[in-house]
Design a protein around this motif. Sequence first.
Motif, PDB file in Angstrom:
ATOM      1  N   ALA A 188     -14.656 -26.107  69.755  1.00 49.01           N
ATOM      2  CA  ALA A 188     -14.079 -26.271  68.299  1.00 49.01           C
ATOM      3  C   ALA A 188     -12.898 -26.943  68.400  1.00 49.01           C
ATOM      4  O   ALA A 188     -12.317 -26.422  69.224  1.00 49.01           O
ATOM      5  N   LEU A 189     -12.586 -27.660  67.981  1.00 52.21           N
ATOM      6  CA  LEU A 189     -11.444 -28.633  68.207  1.00 52.21           C
ATOM      7  C   LEU A 189     -10.874 -29.032  66.557  1.00 52.21           C
ATOM      8  O   LEU A 189     -11.168 -29.521  65.616  1.00 52.21           O
ATOM      9  N   PRO A 190      -9.699 -27.591  65.820  1.00 54.88           N
ATOM     10  CA  PRO A 190      -9.632 -28.160  64.696  1.00 54.88           C
ATOM     11  C   PRO A 190      -9.022 -29.386  64.751  1.00 54.88           C
ATOM     12  O   PRO A 190      -7.904 -29.160  65.740  1.00 54.88           O
ATOM     13  N   VAL A 191      -8.583 -30.350  63.867  1.00 55.45           N
ATOM     14  CA  VAL A 191      -7.701 -31.752  63.990  1.00 55.45           C
ATOM     15  C   VAL A 191      -6.455 -31.394  63.903  1.00 55.45           C
ATOM     16  O   VAL A 191      -6.222 -30.259  63.713  1.00 55.45           O
ATOM     17  N   LYS A 385     -16.939 -30.439  60.301  1.00 53.27           N
ATOM     18  CA  LYS A 385     -17.019 -30.435  58.689  1.00 53.27           C
ATOM     19  C   LYS A 385     -15.860 -31.391  58.363  1.00 53.27           C
ATOM     20  O   LYS A 385     -14.727 -30.825  58.645  1.00 53.27           O
ATOM     21  N   ALA A 386     -16.632 -30.660  56.934  1.00 52.65           N
ATOM     22  CA  ALA A 386     -14.903 -32.296  55.621  1.00 52.65           C
ATOM     23  C   ALA A 386     -15.403 -32.045  54.522  1.00 52.65           C
ATOM     24  O   ALA A 386     -16.441 -31.636  54.497  1.00 52.65           O
ATOM     25  N   SER A 419     -20.287 -42.625  61.558  1.00 56.17           N
ATOM     26  CA  SER A 419     -21.403 -42.676  60.972  1.00 56.17           C
ATOM     27  C   SER A 419     -20.680 -41.151  60.029  1.00 56.17           C
ATOM     28  O   SER A 419     -19.892 -40.660  59.941  1.00 56.17           O
ATOM     29  N   VAL A 420     -21.600 -41.075  59.061  1.00 56.49           N
ATOM     30  CA  VAL A 420     -21.254 -40.336  57.933  1.00 56.49           C
ATOM     31  C   VAL A 420     -21.991 -38.610  58.427  1.00 56.49           C
ATOM     32  O   VAL A 420     -22.352 -37.710  57.677  1.00 56.49           O
ATOM     33  N   ALA A 421     -23.139 -38.782  59.796  1.00 54.77           N
ATOM     34  CA  ALA A 421     -24.236 -37.555  59.722  1.00 54.77           C
ATOM     35  C   ALA A 421     -23.424 -36.898  60.011  1.00 54.77           C
ATOM     36  O   ALA A 421     -23.531 -36.248  61.179  1.00 54.77           O
ATOM     37  N   ALA A 422     -22.673 -35.721  59.758  1.00 54.45           N
ATOM     38  CA  ALA A 422     -21.966 -34.668  59.815  1.00 54.45           C
ATOM     39  C   ALA A 422     -22.411 -34.048  60.272  1.00 54.45           C
ATOM     40  O   ALA A 422     -22.090 -33.129  61.068  1.00 54.45           O
ATOM     41  N   SER A 423     -24.049 -33.507  59.622  1.00 51.80           N
ATOM     42  CA  SER A 423     -25.008 -32.090  60.563  1.00 51.80           C
ATOM     43  C   SER A 423     -24.593 -32.673  61.756  1.00 51.80           C
ATOM     44  O   SER A 423     -25.625 -31.748  62.635  1.00 51.80           O
ATOM     45  N   GLY A 424     -25.053 -33.755  62.817  1.00 51.33           N
ATOM     46  CA  GLY A 424     -25.079 -34.141  64.220  1.00 51.33           C
ATOM     47  C   GLY A 424     -24.968 -35.577  64.462  1.00 51.33           C
ATOM     48  O   GLY A 424     -25.969 -36.192  64.103  1.00 51.33           O
ATOM     49  N   LYS A 425     -24.460 -35.715  65.238  1.00 49.76           N
ATOM     50  CA  LYS A 425     -24.209 -37.436  66.000  1.00 49.76           C
ATOM     51  C   LYS A 425     -23.963 -37.191  67.540  1.00 49.76           C
ATOM     52  O   LYS A 425     -22.943 -36.667  67.864  1.00 49.76           O
ATOM     53  N   ILE A 426     -25.321 -37.963  67.748  1.00 51.50           N
ATOM     54  CA  ILE A 426     -24.928 -38.341  69.464  1.00 51.50           C
ATOM     55  C   ILE A 426     -24.565 -39.529  69.495  1.00 51.50           C
ATOM     56  O   ILE A 426     -25.492 -40.678  68.865  1.00 51.50           O
ATOM     57  N   PHE A 427     -24.030 -39.922  70.321  1.00 49.25           N
ATOM     58  CA  PHE A 427     -23.083 -40.635  70.590  1.00 49.25           C
ATOM     59  C   PHE A 427     -23.410 -41.524  71.733  1.00 49.25           C
ATOM     60  O   PHE A 427     -23.440 -40.672  72.956  1.00 49.25           O
ATOM     61  N   TYR A 428     -22.839 -42.713  72.002  1.00 48.28           N
ATOM     62  CA  TYR A 428     -23.152 -43.096  73.141  1.00 48.28           C
ATOM     63  C   TYR A 428     -22.624 -43.332  74.123  1.00 48.28           C
ATOM     64  O   TYR A 428     -20.656 -43.372  73.084  1.00 48.28           O
ATOM     65  N   ALA A 429     -22.413 -42.976  75.626  1.00 48.94           N
ATOM     66  CA  ALA A 429     -20.982 -41.912  76.017  1.00 48.94           C
ATOM     67  C   ALA A 429     -21.385 -42.560  77.817  1.00 48.94           C
ATOM     68  O   ALA A 429     -22.159 -42.085  77.432  1.00 48.94           O
ATOM     69  N   LEU A 453     -10.832 -33.820  57.133  1.00 46.47           N
ATOM     70  CA  LEU A 453     -11.852 -33.481  57.416  1.00 46.47           C
ATOM     71  C   LEU A 453     -10.800 -32.021  58.095  1.00 46.47           C
ATOM     72  O   LEU A 453      -9.975 -31.575  58.735  1.00 46.47           O
ATOM     73  N   LYS A 454     -11.748 -30.551  58.655  1.00 47.25           N
ATOM     74  CA  LYS A 454     -11.601 -29.574  58.371  1.00 47.25           C
ATOM     75  C   LYS A 454     -11.406 -29.270  60.117  1.00 47.25           C
ATOM     76  O   LYS A 454     -10.777 -28.635  60.996  1.00 47.25           O
ATOM     77  N   GLN A 455     -12.924 -29.868  61.020  1.00 47.27           N
ATOM     78  CA  GLN A 455     -13.673 -29.209  62.500  1.00 47.27           C
ATOM     79  C   GLN A 455     -14.710 -30.331  62.370  1.00 47.27           C
ATOM     80  O   GLN A 455     -14.534 -30.977  62.116  1.00 47.27           O
ATOM     81  N   VAL A 456     -14.272 -30.311  64.034  1.00 47.81           N
ATOM     82  CA  VAL A 456     -14.596 -31.252  65.125  1.00 47.81           C
ATOM     83  C   VAL A 456     -15.005 -29.965  66.104  1.00 47.81           C
ATOM     84  O   VAL A 456     -14.984 -29.944  66.952  1.00 47.81           O
ATOM     85  N   THR A 457     -17.100 -30.383  66.544  1.00 47.54           N
ATOM     86  CA  THR A 457     -17.488 -29.233  67.929  1.00 47.54           C
ATOM     87  C   THR A 457     -17.923 -30.635  68.158  1.00 47.54           C
ATOM     88  O   THR A 457     -19.082 -31.416  67.956  1.00 47.54           O
TER      89      THR A 457
END
Length: 719
Positions: A188-191, A385-386, A419-429, A453-457
């Motif tokens: 969990a990464l709070p911005v 989360k946003a 992406s706007v898919a806050a529920s889960g986005k698989i990204f190229y990495a 924007l509150k949190q990125v996981t």
Amino acid sequence: MERKSPTKWLPLLTMVAVGILFVISDLTYAQITDTTWTSTNFKKAVYFRTTAVKTPKSEKNATFTITAVDNYVLYINGDSVGTNTDGDWKTAETWTVKPPKGQPIEIAVKVINSGIYHEGSGFIIDGYIEATKENILTGISPAWRYTHENIKDWTTADYSGELWQDAYVVDISDSVLKSIENLEDTQALPVGDGTETCSPLPADSGKVVLSSVSSGVNLALGKYVTDMKGDEVESVTDGELFGPACYWSSVVPEAMGFYLKIDLGVPQILQRIRILPQSLDKNTFVPDTASYIKGYSIRISLDDVSYEEVLLNLFNEDPVVDTTFTPTPGRYVKVVVAAIDNINKVIIGDIEVYGTGYVQQGVYTSAPIDFGTSEEKNFGKVVWKADIPSGSKLTMQFRSGAPLDASGQWEWSKWSEPSVAASGKIFYALEPRRYFQYRANLFTSDPMITPKLKQVTAYYSTVPLARRAYGSVTAVKDTLPNEVEVGSEVSYIYTVQAQLDEKSLGFNKLVILTPTASYVDSVDTNGVVLTEGVDYVDSTTSEAIVIRFTHPIMHSIDALNVHFRASLFLDANDFPGYLALQTQSVSTNSQYLEENVTAGRSWTIYTYGYVGEVLEADKVRVEPNPLSPNGDGICDYTVIKFTIAKLDEPRRVSIKIFDLNGTVVWKKDMLKRADVYQEKWDGKDLDGELVPPGLYIYQIDVDADENCKPVTGTVVVVY
């Protein structure tokens, strides 16, 4: 480490390590599927039972390691062998017993949730015979079951009755129960602090928002200005008051209704304006007290069509106008001459506009986030989360990478698409890698609100499918290997090179993302041709080549080649890909390929030649024509074949068939990108009835741009 409910582990525990089990009742499971489930439902005991049918061959010690969401009691063959009441699921306890030789082991666990620490009634358990290391939990029969009833002798009694239910069991791996924090595949990464046009909320709230408009910032500085004739006027927003070209003049005293219009570029909340006269001195501001504006009207608009008058002064006696008004949203500001003295022309040296609220858009880029040196990470989906009020928007982008050397140079993957898919986005990495970075793009159409924007996981696994895996594509032709004629069907070879070591999981699925529909001809590994249906299954779709191997590839491979055909229509056509390991019981986090750029290789194919339009009439075919939909199997339907070029993103495509009265008898709407397409029409109308014989008109329309014209033609129906 932050305390978390084990229910959040469920989406992450995808790899199998036989014998380590995560067991929960329906209460915990309901919390996942029903967001209205309340915490009061968890303040109760749950009784779990199973039987280990792999019985000890001799009287040897058995060791059980266990932890629970809250408190638990462990029973073996009816005897209590261990209990824990600290409520800390991050630490596991180990209990040793000596089960009787040759008899099944009855395992019972009572989980008591007090409602103080967490919500849920799950536990994690591992068990094995110490001498042989044989896992006790590999053959439980029947599976784990549970009840909410305190049944008499429940630790040893029959548990197949209707009071018992099947528990939800998840096999987990890549974890050690003595260090439960390893089960967390999220970070969990709070911005943090904002940059550029984004800023954090006060008091270390950990949110990123759009920057506030400072009351001391001149929003009109350097902005585009025109006069009532539409001519550009640069001098009144340049911030300069000295010199012969630093003002606007009405030229004549009869200037009633003359105006200057400022385009601020984006909507803002406006509340103050300053109108400065020319300076009579070239070095010190000495206001002109004769030619200043004697009366003015301030008008504001969002669309440059409908203006609201926010201020009117017909008797201005102050050469320097500095006035405020009710905060008003607007992008365009008109300063209108509303009073004159019929003697002096009107001269304006500068106009300043001030506001409040938030800027319209901003970008926040995180610092590189270090996921640790123990193992490079195979990244999965990212959730965030946003708070996004109506009228605002938040999109996220991600990338992974690592430092190239000590000089400060980095190797990064490309930023993923917004992406706007806050529920889960698989990204190229680039995978596996150690560092992760995200970028938040914030926008608002209402200057009084901002997305937050509150949190990125980020989800990840520490065991990759391959230590490194590369992909490249080559056109099979005599000329340049990565250039082909646009629209022509060409054969290609996609080559995967994979480096696996003893820690790699291996893979049994290869996915190649294709810009147009592609058709697989053959597959070989290190020169050995594989047999379709025996060695692999071709599950290719219109958007991806999908090869599923019968047996997982568990070793390094120099050349896994997929031979395929495709027609390309974009200037640059990319073929990225990824590996996966999927069986009936296992579905791992996929691993993206890296582009192989050695020896002139690439996964990009470029096209040459001319494509005039997105949709060209001479490439439309309707065959057979006429059609005869009488059910005899001959010409019962016609195929409308058309080619779309230049579109790298799907756009709306509409096919309509009209009768001679102009009535639509059949239509089909779809989203398509550049490719060759075929659509069938069986001679039936929108109600499923056969149309009368006669002449009909078809129309194909692509929603691309104003220059993309519909293509029309005729089709005949006969019986």
